[in-house]
Design a protein around this motif. Structure first.
Motif, PDB file in Angstrom:
ATOM      1  N   ASP A 162       0.858  -1.185   0.108  1.00 35.35           N
ATOM      2  CA  ASP A 162       0.112   0.052  -0.022  1.00 35.35           C
ATOM      3  C   ASP A 162       0.907   1.231  -0.093  1.00 35.35           C
ATOM      4  O   ASP A 162       0.377   2.288  -0.605  1.00 35.35           O
ATOM      5  CB  ASP A 162      -0.967   0.039   1.273  1.00 35.35           C
ATOM      6  N   GLU A 163       2.021   1.248   0.482  1.00 40.16           N
ATOM      7  CA  GLU A 163       2.901   2.585   0.480  1.00 40.16           C
ATOM      8  C   GLU A 163       3.600   2.823  -0.801  1.00 40.16           C
ATOM      9  O   GLU A 163       4.278   3.810  -0.688  1.00 40.16           O
ATOM     10  CB  GLU A 163       4.031   2.196   1.832  1.00 40.16           C
ATOM     11  N   VAL A 164       3.355   2.110  -1.665  1.00 39.82           N
ATOM     12  CA  VAL A 164       4.299   1.965  -2.857  1.00 39.82           C
ATOM     13  C   VAL A 164       3.330   2.986  -3.891  1.00 39.82           C
ATOM     14  O   VAL A 164       2.176   2.609  -4.003  1.00 39.82           O
ATOM     15  CB  VAL A 164       4.556   0.844  -3.590  1.00 39.82           C
ATOM     16  N   LYS A 174       4.856   6.575  -1.342  1.00 37.92           N
ATOM     17  CA  LYS A 174       3.877   7.869  -0.990  1.00 37.92           C
ATOM     18  C   LYS A 174       4.471   8.388   0.152  1.00 37.92           C
ATOM     19  O   LYS A 174       5.231   8.063   0.992  1.00 37.92           O
ATOM     20  CB  LYS A 174       2.497   7.034  -0.583  1.00 37.92           C
ATOM     21  N   PRO A 175       3.976   9.739   0.529  1.00 34.59           N
ATOM     22  CA  PRO A 175       4.528  10.327   1.561  1.00 34.59           C
ATOM     23  C   PRO A 175       3.855   9.449   2.843  1.00 34.59           C
ATOM     24  O   PRO A 175       2.923   8.943   2.929  1.00 34.59           O
ATOM     25  CB  PRO A 175       3.730  11.878   1.588  1.00 34.59           C
ATOM     26  N   GLU A 176       5.050   9.580   3.768  1.00 38.76           N
ATOM     27  CA  GLU A 176       4.853   8.770   4.826  1.00 38.76           C
ATOM     28  C   GLU A 176       3.532   9.176   5.633  1.00 38.76           C
ATOM     29  O   GLU A 176       3.066   8.346   6.401  1.00 38.76           O
ATOM     30  CB  GLU A 176       6.135   8.699   5.980  1.00 38.76           C
ATOM     31  N   LYS A 177       3.282  10.309   5.763  1.00 39.39           N
ATOM     32  CA  LYS A 177       2.029  10.795   6.359  1.00 39.39           C
ATOM     33  C   LYS A 177       0.636  10.204   5.742  1.00 39.39           C
ATOM     34  O   LYS A 177      -0.671  10.100   6.406  1.00 39.39           O
ATOM     35  CB  LYS A 177       2.009  12.215   6.310  1.00 39.39           C
ATOM     36  N   LEU A 213       9.384  -1.552   6.175  1.00 45.41           N
ATOM     37  CA  LEU A 213       8.942  -1.901   4.907  1.00 45.41           C
ATOM     38  C   LEU A 213      10.012  -2.469   4.074  1.00 45.41           C
ATOM     39  O   LEU A 213       9.477  -3.573   3.202  1.00 45.41           O
ATOM     40  CB  LEU A 213       8.430  -0.345   4.230  1.00 45.41           C
ATOM     41  N   ILE A 214      11.217  -2.311   3.984  1.00 47.79           N
ATOM     42  CA  ILE A 214      12.329  -2.876   3.263  1.00 47.79           C
ATOM     43  C   ILE A 214      12.364  -4.121   3.559  1.00 47.79           C
ATOM     44  O   ILE A 214      12.482  -5.098   2.865  1.00 47.79           O
ATOM     45  CB  ILE A 214      13.243  -2.073   3.568  1.00 47.79           C
ATOM     46  N   ARG A 235      -0.664   1.866   7.270  1.00 49.02           N
ATOM     47  CA  ARG A 235       0.051   1.070   8.319  1.00 49.02           C
ATOM     48  C   ARG A 235       1.205   2.129   8.977  1.00 49.02           C
ATOM     49  O   ARG A 235       1.751   2.832   8.300  1.00 49.02           O
ATOM     50  CB  ARG A 235       0.577  -0.138   7.800  1.00 49.02           C
ATOM     51  N   LYS A 236       1.277   1.907  10.300  1.00 49.05           N
ATOM     52  CA  LYS A 236       2.144   2.719  10.940  1.00 49.05           C
ATOM     53  C   LYS A 236       3.311   1.866  11.183  1.00 49.05           C
ATOM     54  O   LYS A 236       3.789   1.127  12.280  1.00 49.05           O
ATOM     55  CB  LYS A 236       1.414   2.736  12.545  1.00 49.05           C
ATOM     56  N   ILE A 237       4.482   1.918   9.941  1.00 45.29           N
ATOM     57  CA  ILE A 237       5.604   1.050   9.914  1.00 45.29           C
ATOM     58  C   ILE A 237       6.461   2.059   9.445  1.00 45.29           C
ATOM     59  O   ILE A 237       6.101   3.041   8.864  1.00 45.29           O
ATOM     60  CB  ILE A 237       5.329  -0.022   8.842  1.00 45.29           C
TER      61      ILE A 237
END
Length: 297
Positions: free
Chosen positions: A233-235, A264-267, A278-279, A271-273
């Motif tokens: 989801d963070e990509v 994506k911007p961390e904000k 993530l890596i 998910r709180k990671i």
């Protein structure tokens, strides 16, 4: 104003020459341009012309505005023109070893030498032609040197500091020796390398396959890995490259796969990671491929 315009015009001259040669202007070449190197000749000419015009202005007063200044500017600029010319030529000659680079290093660093060389040549031409003309056009009113509170403060207090140091020579010497010893002790505890941590909101993944892999298999694996990375989801998106780059700067084969994973911007992460976590999850996801070495940066 005169000095500031020389910077942009020198850049323009370098870009035009690179365009004529068909060379690319990459980040390395543009980052090598130093304003101090480009403005050496300009500052010298502007300063010597300004001093000459100030002395003439003080002698003539209001009559200075109606006098001819071309001869004075030509004489002042001509007195330092040869020094400026040889100083700039020395800087260009210092780039000759880079011009001799061949193969991969030549492709990487030759644009740097040509860009800096063209910019220095442009600044030299502008210093000897454009700058004197602009001095005649813009410096047409009575010239008077102005000082501000900051320069007066440093000039006065530095002179007092020098006087104090001369009166207490032994104390000054002991103070600098103590400072030198303190710096030496402090630096001895530092590492020999310094690499700042950079967070560009992206992860660069490099996969090294067995050397015997063919193009079809490498492309298939690339598509599979890309889909696995996009499921996070963070990509934001993933760009891939199979084999060597188009410019030939990295001599590699089909066994090399590279992924630019934009995040994506961390904000905006649900998910709180952290990025490190993530890596780690990406490494676990891609570990299903045996015999492939992954590098994350």
């Amino acid at each position: 104003m005169i000095v500031a315009t020389v910077i942009s015009l020198s850049f323009l001259f370098a870009i035009i020459m690179l365009r004529i040669q068909g060379l690319p202007a990459n980040l390395i070449s543009m980052g090598a341009l130093d304003f101090g190197l480009l403005l050496e000749g300009t500052l010298v000419i502007v300063e010597i012309v300004f001093v000459a015009m100030e002395q003439r202005s003080q002698a003539l007063g209001e009559r200075f505005q109606g006098t001819l200044k071309g001869g004075m500017i030509r004489k002042s600029a001509g007195s330092v023109a040869s020094h400026i010319f040889f100083a700039q030529i020395i800087l260009v000659v210092a780039l000759f070893p880079i011009f001799s680079f061949q193969k991969v290093e030549g492709k990487i660093f030759s644009p740097l030498a040509f860009t800096l060389g063209h910019a220095l040549l442009g600044s030299l031409i502008l210093s000897l032609t454009y700058v004197p003309v602009m001095c005649k056009v813009l410096l047409n009113k009575p010239v008077k040197e102005k000082s501000n509170a900051i320069s007066r403060f440093f000039t006065t207090n530095l002179y007092r500091f020098y006087q104090l140091s001369c009166r207490h020579r032994k104390a000054t010497i002991f103070a600098f020796i103590a400072l030198l010893i303190l710096c030496g002790i402090r630096f001895s505890f530092w590492g020999t390398e310094f690499i700042p941590n950079m967070n560009e909101e992206a992860i660069y993944v490099r996969a090294t396959l067995p050397n015997s892999v063919n193009l079809e298999e490498s492309v298939r694996i690339t598509k599979e890995m890309k889909e696995k990375l996009r499921r996070f989801d963070e990509v934001e998106f993933v760009l891939t490259q199979t084999g060597r780059p188009n410019d030939g700067t990295d001599a590699t084969g089909f066994f090399n796969i590279e992924f630019h994973t934009e995040l994506k911007p961390e904000k905006q992460w649900e998910r709180k990671i952290s990025k490190e976590e993530l890596i780690k999850q990406m490494q676990d996801t891609l570990s299903v491929y045996p015999g492939i070495i992954f590098a994350f940066s």
